[in-house]
Write an enzyme that holds these catalytic residues in place. Structure first.
Site, PDB file in Angstrom:
ATOM      1  N   ASP A 172       0.825  -1.251   0.116  1.00 31.70           N
ATOM      2  CA  ASP A 172       0.092  -0.015  -0.002  1.00 31.70           C
ATOM      3  C   ASP A 172       0.911   1.344   0.029  1.00 31.70           C
ATOM      4  O   ASP A 172       1.999   1.267  -0.524  1.00 31.70           O
ATOM      5  CB  ASP A 172      -0.937   0.039   1.188  1.00 31.70           C
ATOM      6  CG  ASP A 172      -2.291   1.038   1.077  1.00 31.70           C
ATOM      7  OD1 ASP A 172      -2.110   1.856   0.206  1.00 31.70           O
ATOM      8  OD2 ASP A 172      -3.385   0.365   1.270  1.00 31.70           O
TER       9      ASP A 172
ATOM     10  N   HIS B 173      -3.676   6.051   3.758  1.00 38.84           N
ATOM     11  CA  HIS B 173      -4.162   5.072   3.066  1.00 38.84           C
ATOM     12  C   HIS B 173      -3.657   3.646   3.524  1.00 38.84           C
ATOM     13  O   HIS B 173      -4.489   2.877   4.189  1.00 38.84           O
ATOM     14  CB  HIS B 173      -4.310   4.844   1.611  1.00 38.84           C
ATOM     15  CG  HIS B 173      -5.199   3.833   0.813  1.00 38.84           C
ATOM     16  ND1 HIS B 173      -4.771   2.680   0.636  1.00 38.84           N
ATOM     17  CD2 HIS B 173      -6.466   4.095   0.307  1.00 38.84           C
ATOM     18  CE1 HIS B 173      -5.815   2.115   0.032  1.00 38.84           C
ATOM     19  NE2 HIS B 173      -6.504   2.941   0.041  1.00 38.84           N
TER      20      HIS B 173
ATOM     21  N   SER C  10     -10.840  -0.866  -0.572  1.00 43.56           N
ATOM     22  CA  SER C  10      -9.825  -0.977   0.237  1.00 43.56           C
ATOM     23  C   SER C  10      -9.991  -1.496   1.625  1.00 43.56           C
ATOM     24  O   SER C  10      -9.492  -2.287   2.109  1.00 43.56           O
ATOM     25  CB  SER C  10      -8.895   0.193   0.087  1.00 43.56           C
ATOM     26  OG  SER C  10      -8.392   0.319  -1.181  1.00 43.56           O
TER      27      SER C  10
END
Length: 828
Positions: free
Chosen positions: A183, A257, A590
């Site tokens: 990620d 994220h 996600s």
């Protein structure tokens, strides 16, 4: 004395001193920024003048404190640290001086000071002291102390995880399972990655390191929870040699994220967590005791761009390091099968026994075929809603009360504010509309203009408009970030009685309509939930549509997740003043994929010898197809959101971690089966298959993949009747002796025959093959669906598989132009 001090203070802060005689200017002349953002030049005398300047600065803060209000409460105070006056050596000194100036007694009041998780302090204050504090330069907001209980971020409970029985205790909460997160990096200081209750003995299978984490990420920031951190940027740098990017040589997360997904998958227990008091409770990931290894591969100005070489390098390293589960919440669009780094990397991972969880994408409706990461050997996860609502309470002047959706990040109370509804203003389609509005007025914006534009326009006029109530028919408002208002506001449904009553009351200006709005409320057990979000991408798969994708639905809407303390979690005011928080509220597939990565880690801990396909089967065949009202899960992307969601949107249904622990039997698939599938694809030649498989393979006859779901492809109007026969082999993982009876529920367009319709197992590990014959009589409907459920006789287990039809999309026609294969934009 105070008045005189105020005059002198204003002279210092707002009027420059006369130009001094150069020969008399001392060497220690300095510049500093005042609290009004004005810069002036002053002559500071050592020691003496410093005390005088501070005394002047304090004098304007001092107000007369009423002796009738001595009841103290604890508040968490957010401060703008950029406004700290120069004379103060530290923020702690600044905060202490402020409290010393406003407190009405000698009782100690400072509790904590903060300069990492947030900027500010907590203090015990009377109501009058709080009001004085609000007038202090640099003050942002204060929230009263909240009582915290062991309640959670809620999504683990929503997918049936329980502290006392089921998958959590059976797996020891995922202890010693390693989840690799490919990620945007990780924020290692987050409390979600602390080492509490984690075994101090790192599994011997671990071959990774934290010594290569890069700049601003010393290996000492890793621990027995966060055991690995690496970054891969060579592909990005090669393609962008002259593009400056923050954190380019570090695994540190600069966008949030990766931190969020890692915490949802495997974050440790964190008490008193919340997003500005929304979703308050004890935050915990799905596999809270599992280890985490972070692989940063996403770069660019917003860390949303990744390159195939970097993705492959990250997955390759994760395999070498010895991870058990791989979370890849990134998606590639418009690539050929043999060019997709996630498809290629996940094949190698699966071959090595690693479970791969990927996101379905956020392209949403109205069309099907928008899914990415629809990889036959990976788990593809769709995003669903949660039975939780973030609200504000609206009380009209006539005492009528109702709730509205909001995530306004303060505990502000709009009390008895003027309320206005006028057809000349209600479109809220221009900030100029509010030029003549009385300062502090709460306006009503109706459903005649897009709500996103309305929010921008009201915010642009927030120097006059005190707040807003938005009336909308966008039923998916809670799936989006619209609720993170920079000004006091709530959203209500245009079809509700409350909206009609609101307009009727606010329209009558002769009654001087008023409103009070309170915020920071969290409502649980809201219904119906879950539902397929409007943004989650739909199948069938572009790679191989004969495998139903997505596989499973998991929470992916408004989920609490860890967040870097140096990134804004919210903004307020027309100047978008940023507020920090250790946690944020996020949505996306996600986040959904992170939940499934956690559940598969728990299953891996209980069943270490199960294949990735067996674990996926357990997750799929035990999923819930009904919501908390007992109805079929709905699809928020279709019409009013009342239509049942097809398997093309939700796969097998909402993941149920508790039932996945005991699936009865599983549909297993080996590496050779996947190779045979690739060999059967006419669009792939031997060289292209080599790029995926890695060479040294043989091709054998292929009929169908032994998948725990069924999709029948037809050719639309070209054929009215389509038939397909599916052969499946299942493996008993339940009691040695067990009998299952087939139950089929399908619409009239489908005819399904199961042969045999009874499975009789006599030992664990036994394999039984059955056949499903499906006939589709098309009647203007391309997508219809039902189910095959194997019901244990004299037992409680059920093993369910969805059955769905869809129009054949091979070859696939994309809605977007094909991008060059060397570069692709990641969907984060």
């Amino acid at each position: 004395m105070h008045a005189r001090s105020g005059v002198l203070f204003k002279q210092i802060m707002h009027k420059p001193f006369p130009a001094p005689n150069p020969s008399k200017v001392p060497f220690f002349k300095r510049k500093f920024k005042n609290m009004g953002r004005l810069t002036t030049r002053v002559r500071l005398l050592p020691n003496a003048f410093f005390l005088i300047a501070v005394w002047f600065w304090l004098a304007i803060l001092v107000t007369k404190i009423s002796s009738s209000s001595e009841i103290r409460s604890t508040y968490v105070v957010h401060m703008d640290k950029s406004l700290m006056p120069y004379p103060f050596a530290s923020h702690k000194q600044w905060y202490s001086t402020i409290i010393g100036a406003i407190k009405s007694s000698s009782t100690p009041s400072i509790i904590h000071t903060y300069d990492h998780a947030m900027h500010g302090f907590s203090a015990s204050l009377t109501q009058d002291e709080l009001e004085s504090l609000k007038k202090t330069p640099g003050f942002l907001l204060a929230s009263d102390e909240k009582t915290c209980v062991l309640d959670t971020t809620h999504t683990p409970e929503f997918i049936s995880l329980n502290l006392f029985n089921g998958l959590w205790p059976a797996s020891d909460y995922g202890q010693d399972i390693i989840i690799g997160v490919v990620d945007s990096g990780i924020w290692p200081e987050s409390e979600s990655f602390k080492v509490d209750r984690i075994s101090r003995v790192v599994p011997s299978k671990w071959n990774g390191t934290c010594t290569a984490a890069g700049d601003d990420f010393p290996s000492s920031l890793c621990n027995d929870k966060l055991i690995g951190a690496r970054f891969f940027n060579e592909g990005f740098i090669a393609a962008n040699p002259n593009v400056p990017v923050a954190g380019i040589n570090s695994t540190r997360d600069t966008v949030g994220h990766g931190t969020a997904t890692a915490s949802v998958a495997a974050g440790n227990f964190v008490g008193c967590a919340s997003y500005f008091s929304y979703a308050k409770g004890t935050a915990k990931g799905t596999a809270p005791y599992s280890r985490i290894a972070a692989y940063k591969v996403a770069w660019g100005a917003d860390n949303s761009v990744a390159y195939s070489s970097d993705i492959l390098a990250g997955i390759d390293q994760a395999i070498v390091d010895g991870v058990d589960v791989l979370l890849v919440p990134i998606g590639c669009n418009n690539l050929k099968i043999y060019e997709d780094p996630i498809l290629i990397g996940s094949f190698a991972a699966t071959k090595n026994g690693i479970v791969v969880s990927t996101s379905a994408g956020n392209e949403g409706t109205p069309t099907n075929n928008t899914i990415h990461n629809a990889i036959p050997w990976a788990i593809t996860v769709a995003a669903g809603t949660v039975d939780r609502w973030f609200a504000g309470t609206v009380t009209l002047g006539n005492k009528e009360t109702f709730t509205g959706w909001t995530l306004y990040p303060t505990n502000a109370l709009k009390r008895n504010s003027t309320l206005v509804y006028s057809t000349t203003l209600s479109a809220c389609n221009s900030s100029a509309l509010f030029t003549n509005v009385t300062v502090g007025t709460v306006v009503v914006c109706d459903n005649t203009w897009p709500i996103r534009d309305q929010i921008w326009n009201v915010n642009a006029a927030s120097d006059r408009v005190g707040g807003a109530i938005f009336i909308t028919n966008d039923l998916n408002i809670q799936e989006k970030d619209y609720g993170k208002f920079p000004f006091p506001a709530v959203v209500i449904d245009s079809s509700s009685i409350s909206s009609q009553d609101l307009i009727k009351y606010a329209s009558n200006s002769s009654n001087n309509p008023s409103v009070t709005i309170s915020f920071q409320q969290t409502l649980l057990n809201t219904a119906p939930a879950p539902a397929a979000t409007s943004f989650t991408s739909r199948g069938p798969s572009p790679y191989y549509p004969r495998v139903l994708k997505p596989d499973i639905l998991a929470p992916g809407s408004q989920v609490l997740a860890a967040w870097p303390e140096n990134l804004p979690a919210a903004q307020i005011g027309s100047i978008n003043l940023s507020l920090s928080s250790d946690f944020n509220i996020l949505s996306g597939t996600s986040i959904a994929a992170a939940h499934v990565a956690g559940v598969t880690a728990l299953l891996k801990a209980v069943y270490p010898k199960w294949s990735p396909a067996a674990i996926r089967s357990a997750v799929m065949t035990t999923a819930n197809q009904r919501d908390n009202t007992g109805s079929l899960i709905r699809d928020n992307g279709i019409g009013s959101g009342s239509e049942p969601a097809s398997p093309l949107a939700i796969g097998s249904g909402q993941i149920n971690a508790s039932r996945a622990l005991d699936p009865g039997f599983v549909y297993d698939i080996g590496t050779q089966d996947y190779i045979n599938l690739l060999c059967s694809l006419e669009e792939l030649n031997r060289t292209q298959i080599d790029t995926i498989v890695g060479g040294n393979y043989n091709c054998y006859h292929f009929v169908d993949l032994n998948y725990p779901s069924f999709i029948l492809l037809h050719h639309g109007e070209e054929s009215n009747v389509t038939q397909k026969i599916f052969d499946r082999t299942v493996t008993n993982v339940g009691p040695a002796s067990a009998t299952y009876k087939a139950t089929v529920t399908v619409p009239q367009e489908l005819s399904v025959q199961v042969i045999p319709d009874t499975l009789e197992f006599s030992e664990q590990g036994q394999n039984i093959t059955f056949r499903v014959d499906v006939t589709f009589n098309r009647d203007n409907e391309d997508v219809v669906f039902g189910e095959l459920v194997w019901v244990e006789q004299n037992g409680t287990r059920t093993v369910r598989s969805p059955i769905v039809t869809a129009q054949d999309i091979s070859p696939r026609v994309r809605r977007k132009p094909v991008l060059p294969p060397a570069e692709w934009r990641a969907t984060l």
